[in-house]
Design a protein around this motif. Structure first.
Motif, PDB file in Angstrom:
ATOM      1  N   LEU A 156       0.820  -1.207   0.000  1.00 26.85           N
ATOM      2  CA  LEU A 156       0.000   0.000   0.000  1.00 26.85           C
ATOM      3  C   LEU A 156       0.859   1.264   0.000  1.00 26.85           C
ATOM      4  N   LEU A 157       1.971   1.234   0.703  1.00 25.72           N
ATOM      5  CA  LEU A 157       2.729   2.466   0.936  1.00 25.72           C
ATOM      6  C   LEU A 157       3.386   3.024  -0.322  1.00 25.72           C
ATOM      7  N   GLU A 158       3.612   2.193  -1.333  1.00 26.57           N
ATOM      8  CA  GLU A 158       4.164   2.718  -2.588  1.00 26.57           C
ATOM      9  C   GLU A 158       3.102   3.436  -3.421  1.00 26.57           C
ATOM     10  N   HIS A 159       1.852   3.370  -2.969  1.00 22.72           N
ATOM     11  CA  HIS A 159       0.748   3.998  -3.711  1.00 22.72           C
ATOM     12  C   HIS A 159       0.221   5.255  -3.022  1.00 22.72           C
TER      13      HIS A 159
ATOM     14  N   ILE B 231      -1.309   5.595  -8.447  1.00 18.86           N
ATOM     15  CA  ILE B 231       0.065   6.081  -8.618  1.00 18.86           C
ATOM     16  C   ILE B 231       1.032   5.036  -8.068  1.00 18.86           C
ATOM     17  N   ASP B 232       2.283   5.150  -8.442  1.00 30.19           N
ATOM     18  CA  ASP B 232       3.360   4.375  -7.844  1.00 30.19           C
ATOM     19  C   ASP B 232       4.519   5.344  -7.662  1.00 30.19           C
ATOM     20  N   THR B 233       4.867   5.630  -6.414  1.00 26.96           N
ATOM     21  CA  THR B 233       5.934   6.589  -6.124  1.00 26.96           C
ATOM     22  C   THR B 233       7.322   5.965  -6.240  1.00 26.96           C
ATOM     23  N   ARG B 234       7.364   4.676  -6.589  1.00 34.15           N
ATOM     24  CA  ARG B 234       8.617   3.902  -6.661  1.00 34.15           C
ATOM     25  C   ARG B 234       9.287   3.787  -5.292  1.00 34.15           C
ATOM     26  N   PHE B 235       8.482   3.818  -4.255  1.00 38.05           N
ATOM     27  CA  PHE B 235       8.989   3.593  -2.895  1.00 38.05           C
ATOM     28  C   PHE B 235       9.338   2.114  -2.758  1.00 38.05           C
ATOM     29  N   ARG B 236      10.625   1.823  -2.602  1.00 40.82           N
ATOM     30  CA  ARG B 236      11.108   0.442  -2.526  1.00 40.82           C
ATOM     31  C   ARG B 236      12.065   0.329  -1.332  1.00 40.82           C
ATOM     32  N   PRO B 237      11.531   0.304  -0.114  1.00 43.49           N
ATOM     33  CA  PRO B 237      12.364   0.395   1.080  1.00 43.49           C
ATOM     34  C   PRO B 237      13.023  -0.928   1.461  1.00 43.49           C
ATOM     35  N   ASP B 238      14.159  -0.835   2.172  1.00 44.45           N
ATOM     36  CA  ASP B 238      14.717  -2.012   2.821  1.00 44.45           C
ATOM     37  C   ASP B 238      14.049  -2.153   4.192  1.00 44.45           C
ATOM     38  N   VAL B 239      14.453  -3.145   4.973  1.00 49.41           N
ATOM     39  CA  VAL B 239      13.802  -3.419   6.262  1.00 49.41           C
ATOM     40  C   VAL B 239      13.907  -2.221   7.194  1.00 49.41           C
ATOM     41  N   GLU B 240      15.088  -1.655   7.315  1.00 49.42           N
ATOM     42  CA  GLU B 240      15.291  -0.539   8.239  1.00 49.42           C
ATOM     43  C   GLU B 240      14.456   0.674   7.846  1.00 49.42           C
ATOM     44  N   THR B 241      14.410   0.983   6.557  1.00 48.39           N
ATOM     45  CA  THR B 241      13.642   2.146   6.095  1.00 48.39           C
ATOM     46  C   THR B 241      12.152   1.940   6.313  1.00 48.39           C
ATOM     47  N   LEU B 242      11.663   0.743   6.024  1.00 48.24           N
ATOM     48  CA  LEU B 242      10.236   0.472   6.201  1.00 48.24           C
ATOM     49  C   LEU B 242       9.858   0.539   7.674  1.00 48.24           C
TER      50      LEU B 242
END
Length: 221
Positions: A96-99, A135-146
């Motif tokens: 959900l968070l990438e949208h 939309i797709d903001t291209r949010f592609r986090p690693d574990v720490e960022t998420l």
């Protein structure tokens, strides 16, 4: 949600006592038909095992659709306050968070929904092509960022989960030769729904690459 992603989340839920999960709020769940026809593994790995353990699930989405119990916008403070008043013990927030335009704001809001000791099961694509919805903001986090999007929580578990190929994700129920034929025919029809065709062309380099999802389990302090 990818098969392996759903399996990871379901296994982590299985490690928690029912009283630590019930009731669970599934955010951005989409429609009942979507899970039945396109992603049946979500029911197999997550919904089914939860219901067998007597854990009530409530489904939320921004649009009113069959199978959606609660309709509202997660960027609306009044709606978040309403959700917080419903005594949910845990939250599932998958893909959900990438949208959303401000994932930090949404993350802070979602923490308010559960009480201290409550759990948040969150996933996001890590290696996945552009997929607007809307939309797709291209949010592609690693574990720490998420995990960092959710203040006042502790990271219980986290992993970047390696998944099947994008081709397998697109055609999970098709024999391989039929899926290849269907995809090839669609690429030859640019005048039929041009935006969809263009997206398929842009996704060609991804077809046979393995996808990955970032998954975390968080506990509110």
């Amino acid at each position: 949600m990818l098969r392996e992603e759903a399996r990871w989340l379901g296994q982590e839920m299985g490690k928690r006592a029912p009283e630590d999960l019930r009731p669970l709020l599934d955010l951005g769940s989409s429609s009942e038909d979507f899970h039945q026809d396109f992603q049946p593994w979500v029911a197999q790995s997550i919904y089914g095992p939860l219901l067998e353990r007597g854990i009530e699930i409530r489904h939320q989405d921004i649009k009113a659709r069959p199978g959606v119990d609660i309709t509202g916008d997660l960027t609306d403070p009044a709606f978040i306050q309403d959700l917080a008043s419903r005594s949910f013990r845990s939250v599932l927030c998958a893909n959900l968070l990438e949208h959303v335009r401000d994932p930090d704001r949404v993350g802070r809001s979602l923490v308010k929904i559960v009480p201290p000791g409550g759990f948040l099961f969150v996933s996001c694509p890590y290696r996945f092509p552009y997929h607007p919805d809307p939309i797709d903001t291209r949010f592609r986090p690693d574990v720490e960022t998420l995990a960092g999007l959710f203040p006042s929580t502790e990271l219980v578990a986290g992993e970047i989960v390696r998944c099947s190929t994008y081709f397998s994700h697109l055609y999970p129920m098709h024999p391989r030769w039929k899926a290849l034929l269907k995809h090839a025919i669609r690429l030859c029809l640019p005048l039929y729904a041009p935006p969809v065709w263009l997206l398929k062309v842009l996704h060609l380099p991804w077809l046979f690459r393995h996808l990955e999802a970032t998954c975390v389990v968080l506990r509110k302090r």
